[in-house]
Write an enzyme that holds these catalytic residues in place. Structure first.
Site, PDB file in Angstrom:
ATOM      1  N   ARG A  33       0.857  -1.175   0.000  1.00 34.79           N
ATOM      2  CA  ARG A  33       0.000   0.000   0.000  1.00 34.79           C
ATOM      3  C   ARG A  33       0.895   1.227   0.000  1.00 34.79           C
ATOM      4  O   ARG A  33       2.060   1.174   0.418  1.00 34.79           O
ATOM      5  CB  ARG A  33      -0.930   0.009   1.213  1.00 34.79           C
ATOM      6  CG  ARG A  33      -2.118  -0.952   1.098  1.00 34.79           C
ATOM      7  CD  ARG A  33      -3.099  -0.496   0.046  1.00 34.79           C
ATOM      8  NE  ARG A  33      -4.312  -1.314   0.018  1.00 34.79           N
ATOM      9  CZ  ARG A  33      -4.504  -2.326  -0.794  1.00 34.79           C
ATOM     10  NH1 ARG A  33      -3.531  -2.665  -1.650  1.00 34.79           N
ATOM     11  NH2 ARG A  33      -5.633  -3.013  -0.790  1.00 34.79           N
ATOM     12  N   HIS A  39      -0.944   0.106 -10.072  1.00 32.30           N
ATOM     13  CA  HIS A  39      -1.570  -0.795  -9.093  1.00 32.30           C
ATOM     14  C   HIS A  39      -2.154  -2.034  -9.786  1.00 32.30           C
ATOM     15  O   HIS A  39      -3.318  -2.398  -9.589  1.00 32.30           O
ATOM     16  CB  HIS A  39      -2.660  -0.061  -8.313  1.00 32.30           C
ATOM     17  CG  HIS A  39      -2.867  -0.621  -6.935  1.00 32.30           C
ATOM     18  ND1 HIS A  39      -3.259   0.139  -5.865  1.00 32.30           N
ATOM     19  CD2 HIS A  39      -2.745  -1.884  -6.446  1.00 32.30           C
ATOM     20  CE1 HIS A  39      -3.369  -0.611  -4.782  1.00 32.30           C
ATOM     21  NE2 HIS A  39      -3.057  -1.842  -5.111  1.00 32.30           N
ATOM     22  N   GLU A  50      -3.863   7.914  -5.557  1.00 34.27           N
ATOM     23  CA  GLU A  50      -4.485   7.063  -6.574  1.00 34.27           C
ATOM     24  C   GLU A  50      -5.963   7.433  -6.699  1.00 34.27           C
ATOM     25  O   GLU A  50      -6.626   7.615  -5.682  1.00 34.27           O
ATOM     26  CB  GLU A  50      -4.350   5.588  -6.206  1.00 34.27           C
ATOM     27  CG  GLU A  50      -2.919   5.079  -6.239  1.00 34.27           C
ATOM     28  CD  GLU A  50      -2.835   3.568  -6.021  1.00 34.27           C
ATOM     29  OE1 GLU A  50      -3.844   2.861  -6.259  1.00 34.27           O
ATOM     30  OE2 GLU A  50      -1.776   3.096  -5.599  1.00 34.27           O
TER      31      GLU A  50
END
Length: 333
Positions: free
Chosen positions: A245, A299, A274
């Protein structure tokens, strides 16, 4: 233990699902599900989330909507939350437990995809593959520019001890690499599951590893687990990999460290903001991302055709488990 046999229940996806629609068809067929509602956009405010949850008994969501105590207090009928991910840092799981709301995640569904992706990108960086490709596309064919480094004999330091860490260890052995593993919560069971004799202290791992990889969820304990102090311990030519993360790594400290040539580079599948827009980020982050020794992807480490199937299967099974009182994959027991 509560078993939901015949109570009619409404199941709501509060944002555009990541799980494929055919798996929602399986949810709809469950005898306990009286209504299935699927939203096609993401709620942008807490009020919007509350409105969508108001009459739902069970909900599912991706990684972005934040489910905090205010939302949980307003959700009078809610009994369960089903994450479409491994991570659940966007949900206040402890408060959910107090409210009697179970939270399930899809543990392990993307472990193979993430592990393979890590080695693909690390190899690309060490062997200068992106630069070599652009060189050829521009009409070049000079080999001496692209002398890279091999993985064989290198040490990979893994921060974490879960499903992804286990898969990384398996692949690393095939490359002939040395391995070190650090975990904040060492147990004999974890050692046995990973096939290790001992865990390594974080300081030792950082000093000795050629590649340092994070494989941990985001919690209060892991936020900025890798910061300025930790980065200063790494080898000058070491590579940092973050597919966990965003804030497991202090991104500003990382940018400064790389721009000052204090480590060899980075592979990042997550970024501080993001969805990511380069021009909306600080100049420091923009400069780091544009360096040739940094690879950034959107991602996608855990996304593959196969992992999408695993995700759907685990997702449906989690719902079935909840309905029969099975706490497998429940993260707030």
């Amino acid at each position: 233990m509560i078993i939901y046999l015949f109570n009619p229940m409404k199941f709501t996806s509060i944002d555009d699902p990541f799980v494929r629609k055919e798996y929602f068809s399986q949810i709809k067929k469950l005898p306990q599900i009286s209504e299935l509602e699927i939203y096609k956009d993401s709620p942008e405010t807490s009020e919007a989330i509350i409105e969508r949850i108001s009459d739902a008994n069970m909900i599912t969501l991706d990684i972005f909507p934040q489910i905090d105590s205010t939302i949980l207090d307003a959700s009078k009928n809610l009994t369960a939350i089903f994450c479409q991910s491994v991570g659940f840092n966007n949900i206040d799981v402890h408060y959910a437990r107090k409210k009697g709301v179970r939270v399930y995640n899809c543990a392990g569904y993307n472990a193979i995809a993430v592990a393979e992706f890590v080695f693909a990108l690390v190899t690309s960086l060490l062997r200068k593959i992106p630069a070599a490709q652009e060189h050829v596309r521009a009409g070049g064919w000079v080999q001496r520019y692209f002398e890279g480094r091999e993985l064989y004999g290198k040490t990979i330091g893994i921060i974490g001890s879960g499903n992804i860490a286990k898969r990384i260890l398996y692949i690393a052995k095939g490359y002939g690499m040395k391995t070190m593993v650090y975990t904040q919560h060492p147990t004999e069971d974890k050692l046995g599951d990973l096939g290790l004799e001992e865990f390594s202290p974080l300081e030792s791992l950082l000093k000795k590893s050629d590649i340092v990889m994070t494989a941990v969820p985001l919690t209060n304990e892991t936020k900025h687990l890798i910061g300025k102090t930790e980065l200063a311990l790494m080898k000058k030519d070491a590579i940092l990999v973050n597919t966990s993360r965003q804030t497991v790594v202090d991104e500003y400290a990382l940018a400064e460290t790389i721009l000052e040539n204090k480590i060899g580079g980075a592979v990042l599948d997550v970024i501080l903001t993001e969805p990511f827009h380069l021009k909306e980020n600080p100049i420091l982050i923009q400069e780091m991302i544009n360096l040739p020794n940094v690879i950034v992807t959107p991602h996608i480490a855990g996304i593959s055709e196969e992992s999408s199937i695993y995700l759907g299967e685990i997702f449906v099974q989690n719902v079935k488990n909840f309905l029969k009182g099975d706490l497998t994959n429940c993260v707030n027991t």
